[in-house]
Design a protein around this motif. Structure first.
Motif, short mmCIF file in Angstrom:
data_model
loop_
_atom_site.label_atom_id
_atom_site.label_comp_id
_atom_site.label_asym_id
_atom_site.label_seq_id
_atom_site.Cartn_x
_atom_site.Cartn_y
_atom_site.Cartn_z
N LEU A 171 52.33 88.22 -84.48
CA LEU A 171 51.13 88.88 -84.99
C LEU A 171 51.19 88.91 -86.52
O LEU A 171 52.27 88.99 -87.10
CB LEU A 171 51.04 90.29 -84.44
CG LEU A 171 50.82 90.42 -82.93
CD1 LEU A 171 50.81 91.89 -82.51
CD2 LEU A 171 49.52 89.75 -82.50
N THR A 222 41.76 94.77 -77.80
CA THR A 222 42.18 93.82 -76.76
C THR A 222 43.70 93.77 -76.66
O THR A 222 44.25 93.17 -75.75
CB THR A 222 41.65 92.42 -77.07
OG1 THR A 222 42.14 92.01 -78.36
CG2 THR A 222 40.13 92.41 -77.08
N LEU A 223 44.37 94.41 -77.63
CA LEU A 223 45.82 94.51 -77.60
C LEU A 223 46.21 95.93 -77.19
O LEU A 223 45.61 96.89 -77.63
CB LEU A 223 46.41 94.19 -78.99
CG LEU A 223 46.06 92.83 -79.59
CD1 LEU A 223 46.63 92.70 -80.99
CD2 LEU A 223 46.59 91.71 -78.71
N THR A 229 49.57 87.54 -73.23
CA THR A 229 50.73 87.32 -74.10
C THR A 229 51.33 88.66 -74.50
O THR A 229 50.62 89.59 -74.87
CB THR A 229 50.32 86.54 -75.36
OG1 THR A 229 49.70 85.32 -74.97
CG2 THR A 229 51.54 86.23 -76.21
N THR A 261 50.61 93.95 -75.86
CA THR A 261 50.15 92.97 -74.88
C THR A 261 48.70 92.61 -75.15
O THR A 261 47.85 93.50 -75.32
CB THR A 261 50.29 93.51 -73.45
OG1 THR A 261 51.66 93.88 -73.22
CG2 THR A 261 49.88 92.46 -72.43
N ASP A 262 48.41 91.32 -75.19
CA ASP A 262 47.04 90.83 -75.32
C ASP A 262 46.42 90.81 -73.93
O ASP A 262 46.82 90.01 -73.06
CB ASP A 262 47.04 89.43 -75.93
CG ASP A 262 45.64 88.97 -76.33
OD1 ASP A 262 44.66 89.40 -75.68
OD2 ASP A 262 45.52 88.18 -77.28
N THR A 263 45.43 91.70 -73.68
CA THR A 263 44.85 91.82 -72.36
C THR A 263 44.00 90.61 -71.97
O THR A 263 43.74 90.40 -70.79
CB THR A 263 43.98 93.09 -72.28
OG1 THR A 263 42.97 93.03 -73.31
CG2 THR A 263 44.82 94.33 -72.49
N GLN A 264 43.60 89.82 -72.93
CA GLN A 264 42.78 88.64 -72.63
C GLN A 264 43.63 87.44 -72.25
O GLN A 264 43.26 86.67 -71.36
CB GLN A 264 41.90 88.30 -73.82
CG GLN A 264 40.83 89.34 -74.12
CD GLN A 264 39.93 88.94 -75.26
OE1 GLN A 264 40.34 88.21 -76.17
NE2 GLN A 264 38.69 89.40 -75.22
N THR A 265 44.76 87.25 -72.89
CA THR A 265 45.61 86.09 -72.61
C THR A 265 46.88 86.45 -71.85
O THR A 265 47.55 85.57 -71.31
CB THR A 265 46.02 85.39 -73.92
OG1 THR A 265 46.80 86.29 -74.72
CG2 THR A 265 44.78 84.98 -74.71
N ASN A 313 45.32 103.31 -78.02
CA ASN A 313 44.78 102.45 -76.97
C ASN A 313 43.42 102.92 -76.46
O ASN A 313 42.72 102.16 -75.77
CB ASN A 313 45.76 102.35 -75.81
CG ASN A 313 47.06 101.65 -76.19
OD1 ASN A 313 47.03 100.66 -76.92
ND2 ASN A 313 48.19 102.17 -75.72
N GLY A 371 42.11 93.51 -83.22
CA GLY A 371 41.70 92.96 -81.92
C GLY A 371 40.67 93.81 -81.20
O GLY A 371 40.58 93.75 -79.97
N TYR A 379 53.88 90.54 -77.05
CA TYR A 379 54.57 90.47 -78.34
C TYR A 379 55.58 91.60 -78.41
O TYR A 379 55.22 92.77 -78.25
CB TYR A 379 53.58 90.58 -79.49
CG TYR A 379 52.53 89.48 -79.52
CD1 TYR A 379 52.76 88.31 -80.22
CD2 TYR A 379 51.33 89.63 -78.83
CE1 TYR A 379 51.81 87.30 -80.26
CE2 TYR A 379 50.37 88.62 -78.85
CZ TYR A 379 50.62 87.46 -79.57
OH TYR A 379 49.68 86.46 -79.59
#
Length: 534
Positions: free
Chosen positions: A271, A236-237, A253, A247-251, A218, A127, A255
């Motif tokens: 994932l 992005t995760l 979501t 965590t998906d910073t764009q959506t 990160n 990502g 996990y």
């Protein structure tokens, strides 16, 4: 009165190899061999320590200590001869079976091949995107042995160097050239710019290389496209080790790590990268409870038994029949004819399967042209025709073995018993059924059992003849109508391509092993009843 002195016994000289005193050549050879064994053991221990394989490390240390004790002590003489065989048995039999059993209780396979840390790293890499305000750092590609890395000049004009496994670290004694990129980095060799541009393989490796900025995944990593400048790419995760979430910073979501070795969101999406964990008996339960898999495996199992039984029975019958015919002294040229009949036994099995595959081809095969007057018989496309063809191929390969075995067994039958039966009025069929066949089975029954086990696991003929085809519609793991259990295990393992499920394949291997073992044990028990005919 004269007396005779008792004979003086000569002292028994101790073997050079057993003695530990002196420098006899036998002892020196043993010392050299054991030095090699200890050196190899030490090398294995170091490798196991580096890979943190504590079980392997402990087993190797134990084996080396036992070997030293056995070969340098005056005791344990039998073990000096048994030790090599026992070690080979442990390594090539016990260890392999034990490791297969271990894998059967895990989810090891595609997407679950490493640790959780490796899964997190892979997820963050997948990502990644370039930071919008990241500058382009002057960069040089460096190498150290087989390891590639990047050396960059940061915003303060200092050189930092790192690799895929080592985050960026300062290189205070590095030199910077007129282009602004590092030209000398202590401990590393700078790859010339011309080599980077002309070596396509190296260029692809450079594009795939990611050098972490720090120990925190990160923080992102340095990547380059052309090998002269690098930029920071961040995932992005975002991984939260304390909460065990990505965590998906764009959506937005989240996990969460599960006990099944995967990162799963609340909506059930996961994932693609997970890690290997112990799943207990889940793989064994899947073989019997998964409707799409259980039905297919039931069909494969039934065909496996049919293939093994028919192959053994038909080849034994063909070999016995020919042995009876060519054991008759009235047949002329028996030696030449026997040599001709055993030719398939000397032919490589995989080559025979490939040749028969071409002969059974519906378009240009000689089987249809010569035996069916050019009719279009789809031997390799129809499930039942393919099964008949593969049994025929296996019988053709197997009957010479039984021809040789039965010929020898017939020649060893007691002639007096057969002559007595003939005098009592028994005809040829009665003599064969009541005397010859039971006596033959006494000597051939163990061979029949072993042949059944061989046919049960005859991967070569199944794979090379038609690769287990034709395919079963809707079957998982690309299983086919002529797949037997061993070739089904090959398909499930993913070695031939597609998704790999080593845990499920190992569970199926253990079940197949148990089935063959139980059948063999029961068969050997039944063969004892035949001994009463002797």
């Amino acid at each position: 009165m004269s007396t005779t002195a008792p004979p003086v016994k000569k002292p028994v000289r101790e073997s050079h190899a057993r003695g530990i005193r002196g420098l006899g050549w036998g002892f020196l050879i043993k010392l050299a061999l054991m030095a090699l064994v200890n050196a190899f053991g030490l090398m294995t221990v170091i490798s196991a320590w580096s890979a943190q394989s504590w079980v392997v490390l402990g087993v190797v240390v134990l084996l080396v200590v036992i070997a030293d004790w056995v070969y340098f002590t005056r005791r344990a003489l039998p073990l000096k001869y048994l030790m090599p065989g026992l070690i080979f048995l442990l390594v090539f039999q016990v260890f392999i079976f034990g490791y297969t059993a271990y894998i059967a209780f895990t989810n090891y396979g595609t997407g679950h091949v490493g640790t959780q840390e490796q899964a997190v790293e892979a997820a963050l890499i997948q990502g990644e995107r370039r930071i919008d305000d990241s500058p382009d750092y002057p960069l040089a590609v460096v190498e150290r042995g087989d390891e590639l890395g990047f050396a960059i000049v940061d915003d303060d004009g200092d050189v930092q160097v790192g690799s895929a496994t080592q985050p960026l670290a300062p290189a205070p004694d590095a030199e910077i050239g007129s282009s602004g990129a590092p030209t000398e980095v202590p401990g590393w060799t700078v790859v010339p710019r011309a080599t980077v541009l002309t070596d396509a393989t190296l260029g692809e490796q450079i594009k795939q290389l990611r050098v972490p900025v720090s120990d925190d995944p990160n923080d992102g990593s340095i990547r380059t496209r052309e090998g002269s400048t690098g930029a920071v790419y961040e995932p992005t995760l975002v991984w939260d080790a304390a909460a065990q979430t990505i965590t998906d910073t764009q959506t937005g979501t989240v996990y969460t790590a599960t006990d099944l070795g995967a990162f799963v969101a609340e909506d059930g999406t996961a994932l693609p990268t997970g890690w290997a964990v112990n799943v207990g008996f889940a793989n064994f339960l899947k073989l019997f409870t998964d409707s799409s898999l259980a039905g297919t495996l039931l069909s494969v199992t039934a065909w496996t038994f049919a293939f093994a039984i028919l192959s053994v029975v038909l080849s034994f019958a063909a070999g016995l029949g020919l042995a009876i015919v060519y054991n008759d002294p009235r047949v002329k040229g028996r030696r030449i004819l026997r040599a001709l009949f055993i030719l398939p036994y000397a032919f490589p099995a995989f080559m025979a399967a490939l040749l028969f595959r071409g002969m059974f081809n519906a378009e240009f095969g000689v089987i249809n042209d010569l035996l069916f007057f050019g009719a279009h018989v789809n031997w390799l496309g129809d499930p039942w025709l393919t099964r008949a063809a593969v049994i025929l191929v296996n019988v053709w390969l197997s009957y010479p073995y039984w021809f040789l075995v039965c010929t020898g067994a017939l020649q060893s039958l007691p002639g007096e018993t057969l002559e007595a039966a003939e005098i009592d009025g028994a005809n040829k069929w009665q003599r064969f059924r009541s005397i010859s066949l039971p006596l033959l089975l006494v000597s051939t029954a163990p061979l029949l059992i072993s042949s059944f086990a061989v046919a049960f696991n005859n991967f070569t003929v199944i794979y090379t003849f038609n690769n287990g085809g034709p395919a079963i519609q809707g079957a998982p793991y690309a299983l086919g109508s002529t797949d037997i259990l061993v070739s089904a295990i090959y398909d499930v393992s993913g070695v031939s391509g597609g998704a790999a499920d080593y845990g499920l394949a190992s569970a199926l291997s253990i079940i197949a092993f148990i089935v063959v073992g139980v059948i063999s044990a029961l068969s050997f028990r039944q063969t004892r009843k035949l001994e009463e005919y002797q």
